[in-house]
Motif scaffolding. Structure first.
Motif, short mmCIF file in Angstrom:
data_model
loop_
_atom_site.label_atom_id
_atom_site.label_comp_id
_atom_site.label_asym_id
_atom_site.label_seq_id
_atom_site.Cartn_x
_atom_site.Cartn_y
_atom_site.Cartn_z
N ASN A 142 0.82 -1.21 0.00
CA ASN A 142 0.00 0.00 0.00
C ASN A 142 0.85 1.26 0.00
O ASN A 142 0.52 2.25 -0.67
CB ASN A 142 -0.94 0.00 1.22
CG ASN A 142 -2.03 -1.03 1.11
OD1 ASN A 142 -2.35 -1.52 0.03
ND2 ASN A 142 -2.63 -1.37 2.25
N THR A 146 0.80 4.09 -3.25
CA THR A 146 0.35 5.48 -3.12
C THR A 146 1.50 6.47 -3.16
O THR A 146 1.26 7.68 -3.05
CB THR A 146 -0.43 5.66 -1.81
OG1 THR A 146 0.37 5.22 -0.71
CG2 THR A 146 -1.72 4.83 -1.85
N ASP A 182 -4.92 -2.64 -0.77
CA ASP A 182 -5.62 -1.85 -1.79
C ASP A 182 -5.17 -2.32 -3.17
O ASP A 182 -4.29 -1.73 -3.80
CB ASP A 182 -5.32 -0.37 -1.61
CG ASP A 182 -6.21 0.53 -2.47
OD1 ASP A 182 -6.83 0.02 -3.43
OD2 ASP A 182 -6.28 1.74 -2.19
N ALA A 185 -5.36 0.23 -6.23
CA ALA A 185 -4.31 1.25 -6.24
C ALA A 185 -2.99 0.65 -6.71
O ALA A 185 -2.24 1.28 -7.47
CB ALA A 185 -4.15 1.86 -4.85
N GLU A 188 -3.05 0.01 -10.47
CA GLU A 188 -2.89 1.27 -11.21
C GLU A 188 -1.42 1.69 -11.23
O GLU A 188 -0.90 2.13 -12.26
CB GLU A 188 -3.75 2.36 -10.56
CG GLU A 188 -3.76 3.67 -11.31
CD GLU A 188 -4.72 4.68 -10.71
OE1 GLU A 188 -4.63 5.87 -11.08
OE2 GLU A 188 -5.56 4.29 -9.88
#
Length: 414
Positions: A142, A146, A182, A185, A188
């Motif tokens: 995670n 991000t 996640d 995310a 992506e």
């Protein structure tokens, strides 16, 4: 340029063979002629299998049961994993926005250490069921999902994008159903940060002569595209990677990576590896990179392990035989380098770093010998000479020790 031309055998995909022949027994009974006649075009699976990269559900369940029972060699492999500092649930991620490999400001050690930690914690959770390891793995994934915005540097940026791309995707694949991870995310980030570099390299090769870059550059980027295709359930990316492995123009496609074939005095088929005249560290690395591609494709129903009359098996036998201390034949290897394809030649096999230990052999031995029941004499000897396999952190602190995820004894022994 002196090399053999690619063999276009139009091999039946493992998935297509199993569908049309009605199961494994019928598949194994099909002769080469029947297989060729029944050939179907490679295509991504109608439904992706998860987990379906380096480890499938059966691999995980087998390791879980055998470790719980205290049975070797799985227990020895498990002990190797739990002793590694990267597998501890106290690992703190060091996610950063820009990763640099090559040139000024290199910091890529942050990435390969965290990738190893994410994978090893994910493996401990999957095999041992420990929630703390799951939390740690999810936290690492995670944080990077991000934070990471770019992978850059000199030409080595393509190595970083390839090597750590396929490895990171494998850690995420193990965690994909975990509530605190996640997935979207991370998917992506893989598509936006890693894939463009992977695709650029396989398409343009950094604007160099097509033979300029060693096989491993192609292999790691092919592996990354394949892994992203599986993680993101992106059929186009999956097909791109499988097609490149079979018929790509660069040195990482199967025919170009294994340019010359031989049979030794004992009747074993051998295949000269493209980097054999360079050094053995990179040559053994190639066994891990090509092996990862083959294993990930296998778990989605495509048999690259056996593509072109088991050409990769022949290469792995050659590399293992030489690194065990035996003699192997060598044909002068010539290639073009730079942007103008200046000619180069290697006339002898390189003994540099001969016998270097990397955790790449268990995957190959347990596939060819225990899944296919083939005599893999040299691979087998190499496999057991380096067992139990560790992973990142067990083979030195430099990047070479993190070029493969490892722990094959734990996850592949059968």
């Amino acid at each position: 340029m002196s090399r053999t031309s690619p063999h276009h055998h139009n091999d039946v995909s493992r998935r297509g063979l199993l569908k049309t022949a009605g199961g494994l027994t019928a598949a194994l009974a099909l002769g080469a002629g029947a297989a060729s006649a029944a050939a179907t075009a490679s295509a991504a699976p109608a439904a992706f299998t998860h987990p379906g990269m380096l480890h499938n559900a059966g691999d995980i369940n087998r390791a879980r049961v055998r470790v719980a029972a205290g049975t070797d060699p799985w227990l020895s492999g498990w002990n190797k994993l739990t002793a590694n500092s990267h597998s501890q649930p106290t690992w703190t991620p060091r996610a950063t926005a820009t990763i640099i490999r090559g040139g000024t400001g290199e910091n890529y050690g942050l990435l390969y250490n965290d990738v190893a930690a994410a994978y090893q914690n994910a493996l401990r959770w999957r095999v041992g069921g420990t929630e703390a390891n799951a939390q740690c793995a999810a936290g690492i994934l995670n944080a990077w999902a991000t934070t990471l915005a770019s992978v850059t540097g000199n030409a080595d940026r393509f190595l970083a994008a390839g090597l750590y791309g396929w490895q990171f995707a494998n850690a995420a694949e193990l965690m994909r159903d975990y509530d605190d991870f996640d997935l979207s995310a991370f998917q992506e980030m893989m598509a936006n940060v890693f894939y463009p570099l992977n695709n650029s390299f396989l398409t343009n090769h950094n604007d160099a002569c097509i033979t300029n870059y060693w096989a491993n550059w192609d292999l790691c980027n092919t592996a990354s595209i394949l892994a992203i295709g599986i993680l993101n359930e992106d059929s186009a990316k999956y097909d791109q990677a499988v097609s490149y492995a079979k018929s790509g123009a660069g040195n990482g496609s199967i025919a170009h990576a294994v340019p010359y074939l031989y049979t030794d005095a004992d009747g074993y088929d051998l295949g000269q590896w493209q980097e054999s005249g360079r050094d053995q560290g990179h040559t053994v690395l190639g066994m891990g990179q090509m092996g990862a591609i083959c294993e990930m494709a296998w778990n989605q129903g495509d048999d690259l392990y056996s593509y072109d009359s088991k050409r990769f098996l022949k290469a792995a036998q050659y590399v293992a035989k030489y690194n065990l201390g035996n003699d192997v034949p060598f044909t002068t290897y010539t290639w073009g380098s730079g942007q103008n394809c200046a000619q180069n030649a290697q006339t002898v096999i390189s003994a540099s770093s001969r016998g270097q230990v990397r955790p790449v052999w268990a995957m190959l031995h347990y596939h060819y010998n225990r899944r296919l029941y083939l005599d893999d004499k040299y691979i087998s000897q190499m496999c057991f000479s380096v067992a139990p396999e560790g992973g990142g952190g067990d083979y030195g602190s430099t990047s070479g020790g993190y070029d493969q995820l490892g722990f094959g004894t734990l996850m592949y022994a059968k």
